[in-house]
Design a protein around this motif. Structure first.
Motif, PDB file in Angstrom:
ATOM      1  N   CYS A  49      -4.335   1.833  -2.967  1.00  0.00           N
ATOM      2  CA  CYS A  49      -3.236   2.323  -2.963  1.00  0.00           C
ATOM      3  C   CYS A  49      -2.404   2.711  -4.108  1.00  0.00           C
ATOM      4  O   CYS A  49      -1.585   3.763  -4.210  1.00  0.00           O
ATOM      5  CB  CYS A  49      -2.759   1.601  -1.931  1.00  0.00           C
ATOM      6  SG  CYS A  49      -3.380   1.172  -0.283  1.00  0.00           S
ATOM      7  N   GLN A  50      -2.763   1.982  -5.208  1.00  0.00           N
ATOM      8  CA  GLN A  50      -1.821   2.085  -6.347  1.00  0.00           C
ATOM      9  C   GLN A  50      -2.153   3.289  -7.099  1.00  0.00           C
ATOM     10  O   GLN A  50      -1.292   4.001  -7.661  1.00  0.00           O
ATOM     11  CB  GLN A  50      -1.863   0.562  -7.088  1.00  0.00           C
ATOM     12  CG  GLN A  50      -0.924   0.564  -8.237  1.00  0.00           C
ATOM     13  CD  GLN A  50      -1.064  -0.360  -9.347  1.00  0.00           C
ATOM     14  OE1 GLN A  50      -2.232  -1.026  -9.462  1.00  0.00           O
ATOM     15  NE2 GLN A  50      -0.093  -1.219  -9.647  1.00  0.00           N
ATOM     16  N   SER A  58      -4.850  -3.861   4.170  1.00  0.00           N
ATOM     17  CA  SER A  58      -6.185  -4.606   4.135  1.00  0.00           C
ATOM     18  C   SER A  58      -6.272  -5.605   5.190  1.00  0.00           C
ATOM     19  O   SER A  58      -7.248  -5.699   6.028  1.00  0.00           O
ATOM     20  CB  SER A  58      -6.607  -4.823   2.722  1.00  0.00           C
ATOM     21  OG  SER A  58      -5.825  -6.195   2.553  1.00  0.00           O
ATOM     22  N   GLY A  75      -0.822  -1.965  -0.253  1.00  0.00           N
ATOM     23  CA  GLY A  75      -2.237  -2.216  -0.021  1.00  0.00           C
ATOM     24  C   GLY A  75      -2.851  -3.289   0.331  1.00  0.00           C
ATOM     25  O   GLY A  75      -3.793  -3.525   1.147  1.00  0.00           O
ATOM     26  N   VAL A  89      -8.424  -2.483  -1.995  1.00  0.00           N
ATOM     27  CA  VAL A  89      -7.403  -1.601  -1.232  1.00  0.00           C
ATOM     28  C   VAL A  89      -6.118  -1.445  -2.108  1.00  0.00           C
ATOM     29  O   VAL A  89      -5.761  -0.537  -2.039  1.00  0.00           O
ATOM     30  CB  VAL A  89      -7.185  -2.405   0.199  1.00  0.00           C
ATOM     31  CG1 VAL A  89      -6.204  -1.250   0.965  1.00  0.00           C
ATOM     32  CG2 VAL A  89      -8.522  -2.078   1.018  1.00  0.00           C
ATOM     33  N   GLY A  90      -5.492  -2.609  -2.407  1.00  0.00           N
ATOM     34  CA  GLY A  90      -4.357  -2.523  -3.137  1.00  0.00           C
ATOM     35  C   GLY A  90      -4.438  -1.668  -4.667  1.00  0.00           C
ATOM     36  O   GLY A  90      -3.662  -0.844  -4.716  1.00  0.00           O
TER      37      GLY A  90
END
Length: 418
Positions: A30-31, A45, A41, A26-27
């Motif tokens: 998002c990035q 999550s 992110g 998720v990180g």
């Protein structure tokens, strides 16, 4: 601890371990696609996997995982302290002083005034009497002074940011949070005097005790740094084995300093900050180099775990009721940060380009602000439930938007490598 309880705890730790790949994915999403900071992110999550959404991590699991959260927070404090290199700050001390003073004054005054107007129009008006509103407003204003060293260091590491703005902004964040801890303790003492009708002499005693505990935290940090020097000077096995053992030393020292500080009633995060700052400023070069290298290895995983668990702790089902008043205070805080940073930059002689976008470095809130808010809830459970939710709403807005703002400011000033 029985077999069944051990089994439950082991299952919860396994669930947390399985959460890390999700947080990483998720990180990265998002990035890359939303242009958000990695830690945002990770936080999202955690919210998705927490009790309020999918329930992958239950409330019982989060209680069992408090040890992990505290160790992560201790390591984040050490990492933040390690960024305070006094030789690099010697030429910008005036900037730091004026920025801290102006941001604190502007934020407290504007947020206090806004909250004084706002709180009588919320459900809190039916729970506490009108003469208590100034006390609650002062608590809100004080918590809004807090920033997040964890988020700041995570963004700086993610972007490999270095430069005058990165150095000054991180120093301001850390110094400001030390001030916040002291001011909050005094606010809490005043609240006890008002709500619990404690004697004034007891409040004075509490204030003196708070100052003593700050000294205890500093002493524990220095002691932890000394113990680490002895550990890192020991050579065991090859280079790879030494780095693994160094990671264990680092985690163990963070846990020791954090929990010892709690045992003495001192501020654990402050103790860990002092430990990190002592290591990079007073340590001999060989062991300092090993310490910084090991810290660099371990921190990406620590950030992921900490912010994912922080997100999982949020009860999003109660947030919509406080969205509008929280957004009002959030907006007032942004205005105060802009005004305070502009004034502080001018008085401190900061570069011209810092005056307009420097405020974007001080938006994010996370662990410290959340911890202070929980302290209010623990002290006044009879009425602080809605007040805590109100504070969490504001903190979440700052947490979601702040890292991206800091990232944008560093990029605009050309202090990033990635």
């Amino acid at each position: 601890m029985g077999v069944l309880e051990l089994s439950r705890v082991a299952r919860h730790y396994l669930s947390a371990a399985l959460l890390l790949p999700t947080a990483s994915a998720v990180g990265q999403l998002c990035q890359r696609h939303l242009k958000l900071a990695l830690i945002t992110g990770f936080f999202v999550s955690g919210v998705l996997c927490g009790p309020s959404c999918l329930g992958f991590l239950t409330s019982d699991a989060l209680r069992d995982l408090e040890f992990i959260e505290k160790v992560c927070l201790g390591l984040i404090g050490i990492s933040a302290g390690s960024e305070l290199r006094l030789k690099e700050l010697g030429n910008v001390g005036k900037q730091i002083l004026w920025l801290v003073l102006s941001i604190c004054v502007a934020t407290w005054v504007i947020v206090f005034s806004s909250t004084m107007v706002l709180l009588p129009k919320t459900t809190l008006a039916s729970i506490v009497s009108s003469d208590k509103i100034p006390i609650l407003s002062s608590i809100v204003a004080t918590i809004m002074l807090a920033r997040s060293p964890a988020s700041a260091v995570a963004v700086l590491k993610e972007l490999e940011a270095k430069g005058p703005f990165a150095t000054v902004s991180l120093a301001v964040i850390i110094v400001k949070d030390v001030i916040v801890i002291v001011l909050f303790s005094l606010n809490l003492a005043t609240a006890r005097l008002s709500f619990h009708r404690e004697e004034e002499s007891a409040i004075i005693t509490h204030a003196l005790t708070t100052l003593f505990k700050i000294n205890v935290a500093a002493a524990l940090g220095v002691f932890g740094a000394f113990v680490q020097r002895k550990l890192f000077s020991m050579k065991i096995g090859g280079e790879r084995s030494q780095r693994k053992i160094g990671c264990l030393y680092l985690v163990a020292s963070a846990a020791f300093v954090f929990y010892t500080s709690e045992l003495f009633g001192a501020e654990p995060l402050l103790a860990c900050l002092v430990l990190g700052a002592t290591k990079v400023n007073l340590e001999p070069n060989p062991t300092k180099k090993d310490f910084v290298s090991v810290l660099h290895d371990v921190m990406p995983t620590i950030y992921m775990a900490f912010f994912a668990l922080a997100g999982a702790s949020v009860h999003i089902d109660t947030l919509p009721h406080f969205f509008q008043p929280a957004f009002f205070v959030y907006s007032a805080r942004l205005l105060s940060l802009y005004a305070g940073t502009k004034i502080g930059s001018k008085l401190g002689g900061s570069a011209e380009e810092h005056k307009e976008i420097g405020w974007m470095a001080y938006v994010t809130q996370a662990g410290i602000a959340m911890g202070l808010s929980k302290s209010v809830l623990l002290q006044f459970p009879e009425w602080a439930g809605p007040f805590f939710t109100f504070l969490v709403c504001i903190i979440l807005m700052n947490q979601v938007t702040g890292p991206t703002m800091y990232k944008a400011a560093l990029t605009a000033l050309g202090e990033t490598k990635v």
